[in-house]
Structure formats: structure tokens, C-alpha cells
Design an enzyme around this catalytic site. Structure first.
Site, PDB file in Angstrom:
ATOM      1  CG  ASP A 208      37.090  23.948  15.994  1.00 29.32           C
ATOM      2  OD1 ASP A 208      36.657  25.032  15.569  1.00 29.32           O
ATOM      3  OD2 ASP A 208      36.631  23.379  17.002  1.00 29.32           O
TER       4      ASP A 208
ATOM      5  CG  ASP B 182      34.094  28.064  14.192  1.00 29.07           C
ATOM      6  OD1 ASP B 182      33.365  27.195  13.693  1.00 29.07           O
ATOM      7  OD2 ASP B 182      34.095  28.344  15.405  1.00 29.07           O
ATOM      8  CD  GLU B 183      32.886  22.818  13.165  1.00 28.79           C
ATOM      9  OE1 GLU B 183      33.481  21.785  13.533  1.00 28.79           O
ATOM     10  OE2 GLU B 183      31.803  23.198  13.640  1.00 28.79           O
TER      11      GLU B 183
END
Length: 348
Positions: free
Chosen positions: A9, A103-104
Site C-alpha cells: 500500500d 495505490d495498492e
């Protein structure tokens, strides 16, 4: 052999991406504003979070909490470029990757981890490579299933690494406030706390299943299992290219369940029409959700007998939506994809 998953993350992604563009913003309370009429925060820097500024918070409230907060208009093409680079870096370690949002991602490292004396060695190397290549920090959760990996990555931020094993559940997971459990939204949280459930451990040991059913409905068994550290969700690697997709970008962010259900009904009819026009039947259905802050999630179901009709598409899409809609967050786009297409004659 048990699986080993990483959840990787990027920390305060949009805000830290803006610091890369303008280093003078480093350590300042900044926030990237959501591009909606409601003007909500997409991401806040850690300096801003110390004042209580969070994502999904109206800008007007954020400025009251932190009068020195600097609001920055998002550069979403730039974020997407960084995200692509991030995913490629993680893929250099293992191709078994599911991009959960911009974003992960989740990574199956069950095989590659055998090359390292300690699981932390691989995680540390991954963190270093991400920082060296794109200048961003990330937190990594290490666990035997996807739910625990996600929970673990949230335990140490920024730039943390956390291992969460089944034997750690009582000590590390159960003491957490129930608000920290993935899959329980803000509105649901109120009803859960009314039952006297304050921690994840309280939920894991709650005996009145009937009361939980009134809140979670079909998700009850899944929610209880996850509170006990059990999750059978499989990694969803890249969907086949041969697919039919439809999506709807909403005029304003929506979190009204009835309205979202109506949109899925329309999308299901469109997909069914396209399938019938091309004389195809699909064997995988996936939904896509884009939230107000441009965070994307997608999940799928395999349908061995094939799928063609709008009612079936709608039912399965809602089944996925009910299971994975996170935190009752406002939504800006919904989509349905039917993949693994075969000719009608092949399936008859």
C-alpha cells in the site's frame, strides 16, 4: 502448503506524489481535493492527518481543523503514471498480482519467498526498490490470506512491515476497534456498535447470529469468518482481454444503495444486449467500482454454466457489490464486465 500474500500500500499516495512534483511541500499539511461538487479530500498528508484531516472529509471541515492546510488540485494522469510504475516494480518480484486500486495491490509470494531466509527480507527489498525507483514509501502486510494481509498493512504506517499470522489473531487483530475492520462501512458501524460490539474480537465471538443477519444479511458468515482470521478469497489476476464491458460515470458522487442498484440494473441490460448481439456467452462476471477519490476496486465470479441474460447478470453483479462495497463511500463510476466469452453454440 499455506499461501503467503503481501498487501502493498503506497502511503498517502496522492499527497506524496505532489511532494515529488514540488519538494517544498514536504512535511507540510497538504491535501488533494476531490474533483466533485461536494469538494471532499481525496488524500491528506501525514502532517495534515495529525490535525484530524482524513479522506472523504469535506474541504470546509478540513480547513476548520487545520487552517494552514494547503489544498492542491489533483494531477490524476501523473498519479496513474506513478501507479503503473509501482505495479511494474511489484511484478518484477512476482507476476501473481492483483491491483486492488490505484495505490495498492495484493501479491502471491508463496514460491518466491522460499528464496529468502526471512519473509521480512523480501518485504524490505520490495520497499527499497519502490522508493529507489519512484521515490514513494509503502507499507506491507504479510499474511496467509488477503484479508489479513490488508489488515496488517494498515497496522504500521508509513513505511511499515507487519506479519499477521493466524496465531496472532487474538493478540493483534481482536483488540482493534471494530471501525478498523475492512468491509464494515460507516453506516453499518453505527448498527454494529449498538449491539455492544466495540472491537473485532467482540464481533468474532458474538453469539447472536440473528442480530448480525439483520445488519450484514448474506455477508454475515463471511464477516464473522474474517473477524476470526479466515478468508478464502482468491487472488484475481488479470482478466482475459476478450470481454464485454459497460460502465456509467455518475454526474455526482452517489452512496444511496437504491440508486446504485438501479444503475446496476441498467448496466446489466446493456451487457446482456451486447452479448446477444455478438451471440456470446460469458463465464466470468466482474464489477468495477470507482470511488469519489479515484480509488478503484474490481472483483469477479466464475460462472461455469455461462451467463447471458440480464437478470442473471444483475443478480451476480449485486452479489459482488453487496460483498465488496467498502465503507459506504460515495461512488463516481460503476461498471460490469463479462469475460471468458464463448460462442452460444459452444455452450449448448
Amino acid at each position: 502448503m499455506s499461501k503467503v500474500y503481501f498487501h502493498v500500500d503506497l502511503n498517502a499516495f496522492f499527497a506524496n506524489a505532489e511532494v515529488l512534483k514540488d519538494p517544498s511541500l514536504k512535511d507540510k499539511p497538504i491535501a488533494v481535493a476531490g474533483q466533485t461538487r461536494r469538494s471532499v479530500i481525496s488524500t491528506a498528508s501525514y502532517a495534515a492527518r495529525k490535525y484530524g484531516v482524513t479522506s472523504a472529509m469535506p474541504v470546509v471541515i478540513a480547513l476548520k481543523l487545520c487552517p494552514t492546510l494547503e489544498i492542491i488540485e489533483g494531477h490524476y494522469q501523473y498519479y496513474q503514471q506513478l501507479s503503473n510504475e509501482f505495479i511494474n516494480i511489484i511484478k518484477s518480484f512476482s507476476p501473481l498480482i492483483e491491483k486492488a486500486s490505484i495505490d495498492e495491490c495484493y501479491v502471491d509470494v508463496s514460491e518466491i519467498i522460499k528464496k529468502y531466509k526471512y519473509p521480512l527480507d523480501l518485504a524490505i527489498l520490495m520497499q527499497k526498490k519502490v522508493y529507489q525507483k519512484i521515490g514513494l514509501t509503502c507499507s506491507i502486510g504479510i499474511a496467509p490470506n488477503l484479508f489479513l494481509a490488508k489488515m496488517a498493512s494498515n497496522m504500521k504506517k508509513p513505511n511499515g512491515i507487519t506479519i499477521l499470522r493466524i496465531r496472532d489473531i487474538a493478540d493483534k487483530l481482536w483488540p482493534l476497534d471494530i471501525s478498523e475492520m475492512q468491509g464494515i462501512g460507516k453506516q453499518t458501524l453505527i448498527r454494529v456498535k449498538e449491539l455492544g460490539i466495540q472491537t473485532i474480537g467482540d464481533l468474532a465471538k458474538f453469539k447472536n447470529i440473528h442480530k448480525l443477519n439483520t445488519i450484514f444479511k448474506k455477508r454475515t458468515d463471511d464477516i464473522i469468518a474474517k473477524a476470526n482470521g479466515i478468508d478464502h478469497t482468491e487472488l484475481v489476476i488479470d482478466m482475459p482481454r476478450k470481454s464485454i464491458s459497460v460502465s456509467e460515470t455518475l454526474l455526482e458522487d452517489v452512496n444511496d444503495y437504491a440508486e446504485l442498484k438501479g444503475i446496476f440494473r441498467i448496466l446489466a441490460k446493456k451487457v446482456a444486449h451486447n452479448l446477444q448481439k455478438e451471440e456470446k456467452i460469458g463465464q466470468t462476471i466482474a464489477i468495477r467500482i470507482t470511488y469519489h477519490n479515484f480509488r478503484n476496486i474490481s472483483h469477479s465470479i466464475q460462472v461455469k454454466e455461462g451467463i447471458l441474460y440480464s437478470d442473471d447478470i444483475f443478480y451476480l453483479a449485486m452479489q459482488l457489490f453487496d460483498q465488496y462495497w467498502q465503507n459506504d463511500e460515495p461512488i463516481r463510476l460503476l461498471g460490469i464486465t463479462i469475460a471468458k466469452l464463448v460462442n452460444k453454440t459452444q455452450n449448448s
